[in-house]
Design a protein around this motif. Structure first.
Motif, short mmCIF file in Angstrom:
data_model
loop_
_atom_site.label_atom_id
_atom_site.label_comp_id
_atom_site.label_asym_id
_atom_site.label_seq_id
_atom_site.Cartn_x
_atom_site.Cartn_y
_atom_site.Cartn_z
N THR A 9 0.87 -1.17 0.00
CA THR A 9 0.00 0.00 0.00
C THR A 9 0.91 1.22 0.00
OG1 THR A 9 -1.56 -1.28 1.35
CG2 THR A 9 -1.99 1.08 1.12
N SER A 10 1.41 1.58 -1.18
CA SER A 10 2.36 2.68 -1.28
C SER A 10 1.71 3.98 -0.84
CB SER A 10 2.86 2.82 -2.73
OG SER A 10 3.62 1.70 -3.10
N ALA A 16 9.78 6.30 2.62
CA ALA A 16 9.08 5.27 3.38
C ALA A 16 8.77 4.07 2.50
CB ALA A 16 7.81 5.84 3.98
N ASN A 17 8.35 4.32 1.27
CA ASN A 17 8.09 3.23 0.34
C ASN A 17 9.36 2.47 0.00
OD1 ASN A 17 5.33 3.95 0.18
ND2 ASN A 17 5.78 5.46 -1.41
N ALA A 18 10.47 3.20 -0.15
CA ALA A 18 11.75 2.55 -0.44
C ALA A 18 12.17 1.61 0.67
CB ALA A 18 12.83 3.61 -0.67
N PRO A 39 4.67 -3.82 -7.35
CA PRO A 39 3.53 -3.26 -8.08
C PRO A 39 3.87 -2.02 -8.91
CG PRO A 39 3.04 -3.55 -5.73
CD PRO A 39 4.53 -3.68 -5.90
N GLU A 40 2.89 -1.61 -9.66
CA GLU A 40 2.90 -0.30 -10.32
C GLU A 40 3.02 0.79 -9.26
OE1 GLU A 40 0.13 2.19 -13.50
OE2 GLU A 40 -0.84 0.85 -12.08
N MET A 41 3.73 1.86 -9.59
CA MET A 41 3.89 3.01 -8.70
C MET A 41 4.35 2.59 -7.30
SD MET A 41 3.61 5.77 -10.29
CE MET A 41 3.23 6.20 -11.98
N SER A 42 5.35 1.72 -7.27
CA SER A 42 5.89 1.25 -6.00
C SER A 42 6.44 2.39 -5.15
CB SER A 42 7.00 0.23 -6.24
OG SER A 42 6.49 -0.99 -6.73
N ALA A 66 17.39 4.03 -6.71
CA ALA A 66 18.73 3.86 -6.13
C ALA A 66 18.70 2.83 -5.00
CB ALA A 66 19.26 5.20 -5.63
N ALA A 67 17.67 2.91 -4.14
CA ALA A 67 17.57 1.97 -3.02
C ALA A 67 17.37 0.55 -3.51
CB ALA A 67 16.42 2.38 -2.10
N MET A 68 16.57 0.38 -4.56
CA MET A 68 16.32 -0.97 -5.06
C MET A 68 17.53 -1.54 -5.78
SD MET A 68 13.49 -2.01 -4.01
CE MET A 68 12.81 -3.28 -5.05
N ARG A 69 18.27 -0.70 -6.46
CA ARG A 69 19.50 -1.17 -7.09
C ARG A 69 20.50 -1.63 -6.02
NH1 ARG A 69 21.70 2.80 -11.61
NH2 ARG A 69 23.12 1.03 -11.81
#
Length: 274
Positions: A9-10, A16-18, A39-42, A66-69
């Motif tokens: 629930t982004s 915060a989402n990251a 999801p879309e718009m993570s 950047a955080a996901m990489r």
């Protein structure tokens, strides 16, 4: 091949989402997944476009990407980052999905082709094209779960895209989404199972769920569907991480017994009579 799906629930704060996304990478890797789908718009769900504009950057500056990489590289995990809002050089926005390799490198990008401009019977109105530019290219990326065809949410309603992806060799179709509740209840399961059967491919659909900070409500029910149309995973409405196993033998068996891809023909001109 084990995969993980994040149902989330982004909210309106990308950092915060990251944090939620990064935790999911660690949990997916610990659970033995080869790849995580989000999801879309993570990174941001905010229909207040003035407020959202302050959080949307170009790709090189995006903190969620950047955080996901970094998380993918730390945990040696492939990630299909469903999509982020990205500012293009011309100032317009792209609804852009990413495939990130276990070294943290971006292996593929896809900008959503079909934009959600609709008026629903509930009174909800959405005009994605007011801020976003449509993509221009369909994309299939090589991944450890097989050739992966990329799409985003409203693309699901356009079967020609999935025909093109499967014609280009896709064996798994990613459909990250933020489906509304009315459209989700009516069409989500139906359309995902149809796309799987038509393309004789696995479909992986990580979804947004619940009531978001900006007031919108999304349907949830992240799904994994096999090439025969069987639902392997339905995450219902609670946020969290789910796992499913994609068996390439199932794909090979379905395509051998029902070789629809080989039977496809170019559609001739339509003759209208009467």
């Amino acid at each position: 091949m084990r995969i993980a799906l994040l149902q989330m629930t982004s909210g309106i704060d990308p950092l915060a989402n990251a944090a939620v996304l990064s935790d999911a990478v660690a949990e997916a890797a610990a659970g033995g997944a080869a790849m995580l789908f989000t999801p879309e718009m993570s990174g941001l769900v905010d229909r207040d476009r003035v407020r959202a504009a302050a959080s949307i950057t170009d790709e090189a500056s995006d903190p969620v990407l950047a955080a996901m990489r970094a998380a993918a590289a730390e945990h040696r995990l492939w990630v299909q980052l469903g999509s982020l809002a990205i500012r293009r050089p011309d100032g317009r926005l792209a609804n852009r999905g990413f495939v990130i390799g276990p070294d943290g490198a971006v292996r593929a990008r896809y900008d959503k082709l079909h934009l959600f401009d609709v008026a629903l019977p509930t009174g909800e109105r959405w005009q994605e094209s007011a801020a976003y530019a449509p993509g221009e290219t369909a994309v299939v990326a090589d991944t450890p779960v097989g050739p992966l065809g990329l799409s985003i949410c409203y693309d699901l309603r356009f079967p020609d895209l999935y025909r093109a992806l499967s014609d280009a060799g896709a064996e798994v179709l990613a459909v990250p989404a933020a489906f509304t509740r009315p459209t989700g209840a009516a069409h989500w399961h139906l359309l995902l199972r149809a796309r799987a059967v038509e393309a004789a491919a696995f479909v992986v659909a990580a979804a947004q769920t619940g009531v978001h900070e900006d007031g919108r409500t999304t349907y949830g029910h992240s799904l994994v569907v096999d090439p025969w149309g069987e639902v392997l995973l339905d995450m219902s409405e609670a946020p969290g991480l789910g796992f499913a196993d994609l068996d390439p033998a199932v794909l090979a068996d379905v395509r051998a017994r029902l070789p629809v891809l080989r039977h496809r023909r170019a559609i001739p001109p339509v003759e209208r009579v009467g």
